[in-house]
Design a protein around this motif. Structure first.
Motif, PDB file in Angstrom:
ATOM      1  N   UNK A   1       0.875  -1.181   0.000  1.00 34.06           N
ATOM      2  CA  UNK A   1       0.000   0.000   0.000  1.00 34.06           C
ATOM      3  C   UNK A   1       0.906   1.222   0.000  1.00 34.06           C
ATOM      4  N   UNK A   2       0.934   1.925  -1.113  1.00 34.47           N
ATOM      5  CA  UNK A   2       1.780   3.112  -1.195  1.00 34.47           C
ATOM      6  C   UNK A   2       3.237   2.761  -1.396  1.00 34.47           C
ATOM      7  N   UNK A   3       4.098   3.736  -1.207  1.00 29.69           N
ATOM      8  CA  UNK A   3       5.522   3.563  -1.529  1.00 29.69           C
ATOM      9  C   UNK A   3       6.424   3.424  -0.306  1.00 29.69           C
ATOM     10  N   UNK A   4       5.854   3.488   0.901  1.00 32.98           N
ATOM     11  CA  UNK A   4       6.685   3.487   2.103  1.00 32.98           C
ATOM     12  C   UNK A   4       6.729   2.153   2.831  1.00 32.98           C
ATOM     13  N   UNK A   5       6.300   1.083   2.178  1.00 30.96           N
ATOM     14  CA  UNK A   5       6.423  -0.238   2.776  1.00 30.96           C
ATOM     15  C   UNK A   5       5.207  -0.730   3.539  1.00 30.96           C
ATOM     16  N   UNK A   6       4.132   0.049   3.575  1.00 24.32           N
ATOM     17  CA  UNK A   6       2.914  -0.440   4.230  1.00 24.32           C
ATOM     18  C   UNK A   6       2.338  -1.595   3.422  1.00 24.32           C
ATOM     19  N   UNK A   7       1.670  -2.517   4.123  1.00 24.46           N
ATOM     20  CA  UNK A   7       1.104  -3.695   3.465  1.00 24.46           C
ATOM     21  C   UNK A   7      -0.361  -3.831   3.854  1.00 24.46           C
ATOM     22  N   UNK A   8      -1.218  -4.091   2.841  1.00 27.74           N
ATOM     23  CA  UNK A   8      -2.625  -4.415   3.086  1.00 27.74           C
ATOM     24  C   UNK A   8      -2.697  -5.808   3.689  1.00 27.74           C
ATOM     25  N   UNK A   9      -3.394  -5.918   4.809  1.00 26.56           N
ATOM     26  CA  UNK A   9      -3.520  -7.194   5.504  1.00 26.56           C
ATOM     27  C   UNK A   9      -5.000  -7.498   5.711  1.00 26.56           C
ATOM     28  N   UNK A  10      -5.415  -8.676   5.290  1.00 22.03           N
ATOM     29  CA  UNK A  10      -6.755  -9.141   5.631  1.00 22.03           C
ATOM     30  C   UNK A  10      -6.564 -10.083   6.811  1.00 22.03           C
ATOM     31  N   UNK A  11      -7.206  -9.762   7.936  1.00 18.55           N
ATOM     32  CA  UNK A  11      -6.960 -10.522   9.148  1.00 18.55           C
ATOM     33  C   UNK A  11      -8.205 -10.605  10.011  1.00 18.55           C
ATOM     34  N   UNK A  12      -8.255 -11.672  10.796  1.00 21.36           N
ATOM     35  CA  UNK A  12      -9.339 -11.798  11.765  1.00 21.36           C
ATOM     36  C   UNK A  12      -9.095 -10.897  12.963  1.00 21.36           C
ATOM     37  N   UNK A  13      -7.903 -10.329  13.059  1.00 25.17           N
ATOM     38  CA  UNK A  13      -7.577  -9.383  14.129  1.00 25.17           C
ATOM     39  C   UNK A  13      -7.726  -7.963  13.599  1.00 25.17           C
ATOM     40  N   UNK A  14      -8.162  -7.046  14.465  1.00 23.25           N
ATOM     41  CA  UNK A  14      -8.237  -5.654  14.024  1.00 23.25           C
ATOM     42  C   UNK A  14      -6.857  -5.003  14.158  1.00 23.25           C
TER      43      UNK A  14
ATOM     44  N   UNK B   1     -13.301  -2.407   7.308  1.00 21.30           N
ATOM     45  CA  UNK B   1     -13.811  -3.313   8.336  1.00 21.30           C
ATOM     46  C   UNK B   1     -13.076  -4.653   8.314  1.00 21.30           C
ATOM     47  N   UNK B   2     -12.563  -5.040   7.158  1.00 25.40           N
ATOM     48  CA  UNK B   2     -11.898  -6.332   7.034  1.00 25.40           C
ATOM     49  C   UNK B   2     -10.385  -6.250   6.877  1.00 25.40           C
ATOM     50  N   UNK B   3      -9.851  -5.069   6.627  1.00 26.21           N
ATOM     51  CA  UNK B   3      -8.419  -4.971   6.354  1.00 26.21           C
ATOM     52  C   UNK B   3      -7.737  -3.901   7.203  1.00 26.21           C
ATOM     53  N   UNK B   4      -6.440  -4.116   7.379  1.00 24.43           N
ATOM     54  CA  UNK B   4      -5.593  -3.159   8.094  1.00 24.43           C
ATOM     55  C   UNK B   4      -4.371  -2.872   7.242  1.00 24.43           C
ATOM     56  N   UNK B   5      -3.682  -1.799   7.576  1.00 20.55           N
ATOM     57  CA  UNK B   5      -2.411  -1.472   6.943  1.00 20.55           C
ATOM     58  C   UNK B   5      -1.318  -1.695   7.971  1.00 20.55           C
TER      59      UNK B   5
END
Length: 192
Positions: free
Chosen positions: A17-30, A61-65
């Motif tokens: 996600x973006x250029x700074x190394x963030x990653x889209x994560x789909x997780x059962x944890x918030x 609601x389902x993903x975090x960065x």
């Protein structure tokens, strides 16, 4: 060495996600629960490798960065994706114990507000209060910090409208899946 028996699958690394190394994560944890883990674990070349979390923030609601220590570019993040995401079972047990204590503490409290994210509004019809726009939100551009609704208008054009912290949103009708917008003058002209 970390053994598979010490791990619990908690989700998937999806894409950078973006250029700074963030990653889209789909997780059962918030996002808060992810941030409270001692580490996340990925299987790399058959070996379970721990990665320490610098930050985690909600995206929908389902993903975090997720920002992982040492991963600072889109290219580095892309090398890890897609992948199954694991957590240490001890961390999960600790989280579950904390959650059950929190539930007991807040049993008598009621929260009438249901939170939702911009991504949850895909598929909603939109209408401007001045009548110049009627359409449907067909996608969300989240490639920058300023999210944009992608709206297909009544003429079939694709328009980009800033989510802009909800300041343009006058009303959200979750029953009818409809949004009333108050658009700043000239905003629609920027899409031509």
């Amino acid at each position: 060495m970390i053994l598979r028996t010490e791990l619990k699958e908690i989700g998937k690394l999806q894409r950078p996600h973006g250029i700074n190394g963030e990653i889209n994560v789909q997780s059962q944890l918030d996002a808060d629960e992810l941030a409270s883990l001692r580490c996340v674990v990925l299987e790399i070349d058959g070996i379970f490798v721990p990665f320490f979390i610098n930050a985690s923030r909600p995206k929908s609601a389902q993903t975090s960065l997720l920002t992982i220590d040492g991963i600072t570019s889109e290219a580095e993040a892309a090398k890890l994706c897609p992948a199954t995401l694991y957590a240490l079972r001890d961390d999960i047990r600790r989280l579950e114990a904390t959650d059950s204590e929190s539930e007991e503490d807040s049993e008598d409290e009621e929260d009438d507000e249901e939170g939702f994210y911009a991504e949850d509004l895909i598929g909603y019809t939109v209408e401007s209060d001045d009548g110049f726009l009627r359409g449907e939100i067909v996608d969300l551009d989240d490639s920058t910090d300023n999210y944009l609704f992608i709206v297909r208008d009544q003429d079939g054009r694709r328009l980009m409208l800033p989510v802009a912290d909800g300041s343009m949103i006058e009303e959200v009708d979750t029953q009818r899946h409809h949004i009333l917008l108050s658009l700043p003058e000239g905003l629609l002209d920027l899409n031509n």
